[in-house]
Write a protein that holds these residues in place. Sequence first.
Motif, PDB file in Angstrom:
ATOM      1  N   LYS A   1       6.897  15.872   2.334  1.00  0.00           N
ATOM      2  CA  LYS A   1       7.602  15.933   1.050  1.00  0.00           C
ATOM      3  C   LYS A   1       9.026  16.425   1.252  1.00  0.00           C
ATOM      4  N   ASN A   2       9.198  17.430   2.101  1.00  0.00           N
ATOM      5  CA  ASN A   2      10.543  17.946   2.381  1.00  0.00           C
ATOM      6  C   ASN A   2      11.405  16.903   3.070  1.00  0.00           C
ATOM      7  N   ILE A   3      10.823  16.178   4.008  1.00  0.00           N
ATOM      8  CA  ILE A   3      11.565  15.124   4.700  1.00  0.00           C
ATOM      9  C   ILE A   3      11.950  14.039   3.704  1.00  0.00           C
ATOM     10  N   SER A   4      11.040  13.686   2.834  1.00  0.00           N
ATOM     11  CA  SER A   4      11.316  12.677   1.816  1.00  0.00           C
ATOM     12  C   SER A   4      12.460  13.127   0.906  1.00  0.00           C
ATOM     13  N   ARG A   5      12.464  14.398   0.523  1.00  0.00           N
ATOM     14  CA  ARG A   5      13.538  14.943  -0.306  1.00  0.00           C
ATOM     15  C   ARG A   5      14.876  14.835   0.407  1.00  0.00           C
ATOM     16  N   ASP A   6      14.905  15.173   1.705  1.00  0.00           N
ATOM     17  CA  ASP A   6      16.144  15.088   2.476  1.00  0.00           C
ATOM     18  C   ASP A   6      16.638  13.646   2.577  1.00  0.00           C
ATOM     19  N   LEU A   7      15.710  12.724   2.770  1.00  0.00           N
ATOM     20  CA  LEU A   7      16.095  11.312   2.853  1.00  0.00           C
ATOM     21  C   LEU A   7      16.626  10.801   1.517  1.00  0.00           C
ATOM     22  N   ALA A   8      16.045  11.274   0.420  1.00  0.00           N
ATOM     23  CA  ALA A   8      16.524  10.879  -0.907  1.00  0.00           C
ATOM     24  C   ALA A   8      17.946  11.384  -1.131  1.00  0.00           C
ATOM     25  N   ARG A   9      18.225  12.591  -0.673  1.00  0.00           N
ATOM     26  CA  ARG A   9      19.581  13.142  -0.781  1.00  0.00           C
ATOM     27  C   ARG A   9      20.569  12.308   0.014  1.00  0.00           C
ATOM     28  N   LEU A  10      20.164  11.916   1.216  1.00  0.00           N
ATOM     29  CA  LEU A  10      21.003  11.082   2.059  1.00  0.00           C
ATOM     30  C   LEU A  10      21.231   9.713   1.417  1.00  0.00           C
ATOM     31  N   ALA A  11      20.186   9.154   0.829  1.00  0.00           N
ATOM     32  CA  ALA A  11      20.316   7.856   0.149  1.00  0.00           C
ATOM     33  C   ALA A  11      21.284   7.963  -1.024  1.00  0.00           C
ATOM     34  N   GLY A  12      21.268   9.092  -1.718  1.00  0.00           N
ATOM     35  CA  GLY A  12      22.221   9.303  -2.812  1.00  0.00           C
ATOM     36  C   GLY A  12      23.651   9.297  -2.307  1.00  0.00           C
ATOM     37  N   SER A  13      23.885   9.917  -1.151  1.00  0.00           N
ATOM     38  CA  SER A  13      25.229   9.918  -0.560  1.00  0.00           C
ATOM     39  C   SER A  13      25.664   8.506  -0.194  1.00  0.00           C
TER      40      SER A  13
ATOM     41  N   ALA B   1      36.880   6.098   7.127  1.00  0.00           N
ATOM     42  CA  ALA B   1      36.196   6.567   8.324  1.00  0.00           C
ATOM     43  C   ALA B   1      35.570   7.938   8.091  1.00  0.00           C
ATOM     44  N   SER B   2      36.213   8.767   7.279  1.00  0.00           N
ATOM     45  CA  SER B   2      35.676  10.101   7.014  1.00  0.00           C
ATOM     46  C   SER B   2      34.333  10.015   6.278  1.00  0.00           C
ATOM     47  N   ASP B   3      34.187   9.025   5.376  1.00  0.00           N
ATOM     48  CA  ASP B   3      32.919   8.836   4.672  1.00  0.00           C
ATOM     49  C   ASP B   3      31.820   8.423   5.636  1.00  0.00           C
ATOM     50  N   VAL B   4      32.167   7.504   6.529  1.00  0.00           N
ATOM     51  CA  VAL B   4      31.184   7.024   7.508  1.00  0.00           C
ATOM     52  C   VAL B   4      30.778   8.170   8.440  1.00  0.00           C
ATOM     53  N   GLU B   5      31.739   8.961   8.863  1.00  0.00           N
ATOM     54  CA  GLU B   5      31.448  10.085   9.753  1.00  0.00           C
ATOM     55  C   GLU B   5      30.590  11.126   9.047  1.00  0.00           C
ATOM     56  N   LEU B   6      30.878  11.381   7.775  1.00  0.00           N
ATOM     57  CA  LEU B   6      30.070  12.328   6.997  1.00  0.00           C
ATOM     58  C   LEU B   6      28.628  11.845   6.898  1.00  0.00           C
ATOM     59  N   LEU B   7      28.441  10.561   6.630  1.00  0.00           N
ATOM     60  CA  LEU B   7      27.088   9.995   6.563  1.00  0.00           C
ATOM     61  C   LEU B   7      26.375  10.103   7.907  1.00  0.00           C
ATOM     62  N   ARG B   8      27.098   9.819   8.978  1.00  0.00           N
ATOM     63  CA  ARG B   8      26.502   9.899  10.308  1.00  0.00           C
ATOM     64  C   ARG B   8      26.035  11.321  10.597  1.00  0.00           C
ATOM     65  N   GLN B   9      26.856  12.295  10.254  1.00  0.00           N
ATOM     66  CA  GLN B   9      26.495  13.694  10.484  1.00  0.00           C
ATOM     67  C   GLN B   9      25.282  14.094   9.644  1.00  0.00           C
ATOM     68  N   GLU B  10      25.276  13.676   8.375  1.00  0.00           N
ATOM     69  CA  GLU B  10      24.129  13.991   7.513  1.00  0.00           C
ATOM     70  C   GLU B  10      22.863  13.343   8.045  1.00  0.00           C
TER      71      GLU B  10
END
Length: 112
Positions: A56-68, A84-93
């Motif tokens: 459930k926690n992993i699913s919550r984290d993935l949902a947050r990432l999908a929102g980004s 590029a900063s947006d792409v890098e932020l997504l990669r880090q998340e």
Amino acid sequence: MAQRLRSIRLLVSFTPAEWEEVQTKMATAGVTNFTLFAREMLLNGEVRYYDFAVLKNISRDLARLAGSINQIAKRCNETHNLYASDVELLRQEYMQVKSIAQERLCKMLRKL
């Protein structure tokens, strides 16, 4: 009415002390359904309980990432630019979520 998969029914009687013990064992196993508990105990001799809080926690984290990702996609569609900063932020998340998910899953699997 459809034919039942389990057509044989049996009646079980308990003393109050026995029933209290059964309820304690059910609570320990994380089971609230007596029929399920009794069937598992009689057929397998044990009831296995799996805690899916990790998933459930992993699913919550993935949902947050999908929102980004959706926010960045919306901005890209509005401005027709991808930064590029947006792409890098997504990669880090993504790497952070992946690392945490792997760690949590390994801990969960060790407990099984």
